[in-house]
Design an enzyme around this catalytic site. Structure first.
Site, short mmCIF file in Angstrom:
data_model
loop_
_atom_site.label_atom_id
_atom_site.label_comp_id
_atom_site.label_asym_id
_atom_site.label_seq_id
_atom_site.Cartn_x
_atom_site.Cartn_y
_atom_site.Cartn_z
N GLU A 10 0.90 -1.16 0.00
CA GLU A 10 0.00 0.00 0.00
C GLU A 10 0.94 1.21 0.00
O GLU A 10 1.37 1.67 1.05
CB GLU A 10 -0.89 -0.02 1.24
CG GLU A 10 -2.05 0.97 1.15
CD GLU A 10 -1.61 2.39 1.43
OE1 GLU A 10 -1.84 2.83 2.57
OE2 GLU A 10 -1.03 3.06 0.56
N GLU A 53 5.40 11.29 -1.69
CA GLU A 53 6.24 10.40 -0.88
C GLU A 53 7.10 9.52 -1.79
O GLU A 53 8.12 9.00 -1.38
CB GLU A 53 5.44 9.47 0.05
CG GLU A 53 4.78 10.13 1.21
CD GLU A 53 3.95 9.12 2.03
OE1 GLU A 53 2.93 9.52 2.58
OE2 GLU A 53 4.33 7.92 2.10
N1 LIG Z 1 0.67 4.61 1.40
C1 LIG Z 1 1.55 5.40 1.98
N2 LIG Z 1 1.92 6.55 1.45
N3 LIG Z 1 2.04 5.04 3.15
C2 LIG Z 1 1.56 3.84 3.84
C3 LIG Z 1 2.62 2.77 3.82
C4 LIG Z 1 3.90 3.27 4.36
C5 LIG Z 1 4.58 2.20 5.23
O1 LIG Z 1 5.63 1.62 4.46
C6 LIG Z 1 6.88 1.84 5.09
N4 LIG Z 1 7.85 2.07 4.01
C7 LIG Z 1 7.83 3.06 3.11
N5 LIG Z 1 8.88 2.93 2.25
C8 LIG Z 1 9.54 1.83 2.63
C9 LIG Z 1 10.70 1.15 2.15
N6 LIG Z 1 11.37 1.61 1.07
N7 LIG Z 1 11.12 0.02 2.78
C10 LIG Z 1 10.45 -0.44 3.85
N8 LIG Z 1 9.34 0.15 4.37
C11 LIG Z 1 8.90 1.26 3.76
C12 LIG Z 1 6.67 3.05 5.99
O2 LIG Z 1 7.57 3.03 7.07
C13 LIG Z 1 5.23 2.84 6.43
O3 LIG Z 1 5.15 1.97 7.55
#
Ligand SMILES: NC(=[NH2+])NCCC[C@H]1O[C@@H](n2cnc3c(N)ncnc32)[C@H](O)[C@@H]1O
Length: 454
Positions: free
Chosen positions: A231, A240
């Site tokens: 997601e 983001e």
């Molecule tokens: N839908 C979004 N806009 N954000 C919702 C999901 C975002 C989740 O993914 C994690 N997250 C984001 N990028 C990464 C990454 N490159 N690697 C691991 N976790 C991640 C972040 O810490 C958060 O827990």
């Protein structure tokens, strides 16, 4: 000679200035000076930026232009400082200088070595519960992912799944609870991962779900995966730019013929009315308490209409016509380099008269079935679906335009990724309004760029 207005200059300055006049530069005069307080001599030179032009009067004042960087050697009084500009030294009026510009420049220097991904701030925010509570409380969003797992549960048997950016692990827990995959790698970079591990254990899923703390681009998996679920969608779909992480992980870990969930993403746009927002932020200044505050309206436009408005809830009636899909991203073929600049066209035929305040954007993602011919699941964040925590994104024009049924609005939208701040982008809209009446055909063109956020 010290011009009259400096009578309040302390004696120290008179001596120093005369030394200067005698041809000694500020530096050399140090050895000849016994000043009351040494640290004034040693105070580091501070950079200031001139706010406006100044023409010095008398030979002891510096002249400068707006934007000049002056080196302030010391501040004998609050009104007059001793400063240097391009080798000249003299008095300058302190009120004409601003350090925050210089400090901002210094800050800019500092920021340069700031992480372009701002990961400390980004993953720091996801280390707290606030955002996870918001996402888990978003029923449309969370139920859509649950529906994907449920409707593909048979095909998920013995499959290997990566849940990229698993957060609290909700999607991984759905996989373990509603289907029988052989392995789910739940990848989470923030400190939430250690709690996610506890949730996996607490719900008896540790046999299937393995939580890996780290960035998806950097973690090592023991094997390739059949399904990459994530997601990742941000405001206006891409903010983001977590999507980049998804594409990198896809290229690295998805098996040939593996499945991407979501499989595709669409950005939709519509010209809209925003009467209440406009009234609240702009019309308000017309007559607050019977007074005329309209001189503040240019400020209001700058402050409230320069950036997009996130979390805007548009009413279906605010749409001036049928929305149009302007971008369609195929998650199997999309490349990271494609994200730098994405362009979409639109052409709207207005079905009703109204006030064109701006454009509203939202996204829809689709999850194709693991079974050929199986049902696709859709998560639509538009005004005709259950509201989600993203709501919609509103781009306000500088000034509203009256439009009439039969008019058309065509143009394009450009999402340009910030080349320094990698989670940010600027959305530029170009439009032309074509009004056709019996007498005349008129066209009004417009363009506006909205930073999100840098
Ligand atoms: N839908 C979004 N806009 N954000 C919702 C999901 C975002 C989740 O993914 C994690 N997250 C984001 N990028 C990464 C990454 N490159 N690697 C691991 N976790 C991640 C972040 O810490 C958060 O827990």
């Amino acid at each position: 000679y010290i011009s009259s207005e400096f009578t309040d200059a302390p004696s120290y300055f008179v001596k120093r200035f005369n030394l200067f006049l005698s041809g000694k530069t500020a530096g050399e005069s140090k050895s000849d000076m016994q000043t009351e307080n040494e640290e004034e001599e040693d105070a580091s030179v501070e950079e200031y930026v001139a706010l406006t032009n100044y023409t010095g009067s008398g030979s002891d004042q510096l002249s400068f232009s707006s934007g000049d960087t002056l080196l302030v050697h010391s501040k004998p009084s609050s009104e007059w400082w001793w400063a240097e500009l391009k080798g000249d030294i003299g008095y300058v009026p302190a009120s004409y200088l601003r350090q925050d510009a210089a400090a901002a420049a210094a800050e800019e220097e500092e920021e340069e070595d700031e992480d372009p991904w701002q990961d400390e701030e980004y993953f720091g925010s996801y280390g707290k519960l606030r955002l996870h509570l918001e996402m888990l409380s978003d029923k449309s969003r969370t139920e859509a992912y649950r529906q994907v797992i449920l409707s593909n549960s048979a095909s998920l048997r013995n499959k290997v799944v990566i849940d990229l950016g698993c957060g609290t692990g909700i999607i991984s827990l759905f996989c373990a609870q509603l289907a029988q995959p052989s392995e789910v790698f739940a990848v989470e970079a923030s400190s939430m991962a250690e709690y996610t591990r506890q949730l996996v254990k607490q719900n008896g899923c540790e046999a299937v779900v393995t939580v890996l703390q780290g960035r998806a681009e950097e973690i090592e998996l023991p094997e390739r995966v059949d399904v990459l679920v994530s997601e990742w969608m941000g405001n206006c779909l891409l903010f983001e730019f977590m999507v980049e992480s998804v594409l990198v992980a896809r290229d690295r870990w998805l098996k040939e013929g593996g499945v991407m969930w979501p499989s595709s993403a669409t950005l939709t746009l519509v010209p809209c009315q925003a009467n209440s927002y406009y009234a609240e932020k702009m019309a308000f200044w017309e007559q607050p308490y019977g007074l005329d505050f309209t001189p503040l309206q240019p400020l209001a436009q700058q402050e409230f209409f320069t950036k997009p408005k996130f979390s805007h809830l548009i009413e279906p009636d605010d749409c001036l016509t049928t929305p149009c899909d302007v971008l369609c991203l195929d998650m199997y073929t999309l490349q990271v380099k494609d994200l730098e600049e994405i362009k979409g066209q639109f052409h709207f035929c207005l079905e009703k008269s109204g006030v064109f305040h701006g454009f509203t954007a939202w996204f829809t993602v689709h999850f194709e079935s693991l079974e050929t011919g199986g049902a696709t699941v859709e998560l639509n964040t538009g005004p005709n679906s259950e509201p989600t925590h993203w709501k919609q994104t509103l781009f306000m024009l500088d000034r509203p335009v009256s439009v009439f049924a039969g008019d058309s609005i065509s143009g394009n939208i450009l999402l340009r990724r910030n080349s320094v701040w990698r989670r940010h982008m600027t959305v530029t809209l170009h439009w032309s309004i074509n009004s056709s009446t019996e007498e005349t055909d008129t066209t009004q063109v417009g363009t506006k760029s909205f930073p999100m956020w840098r």
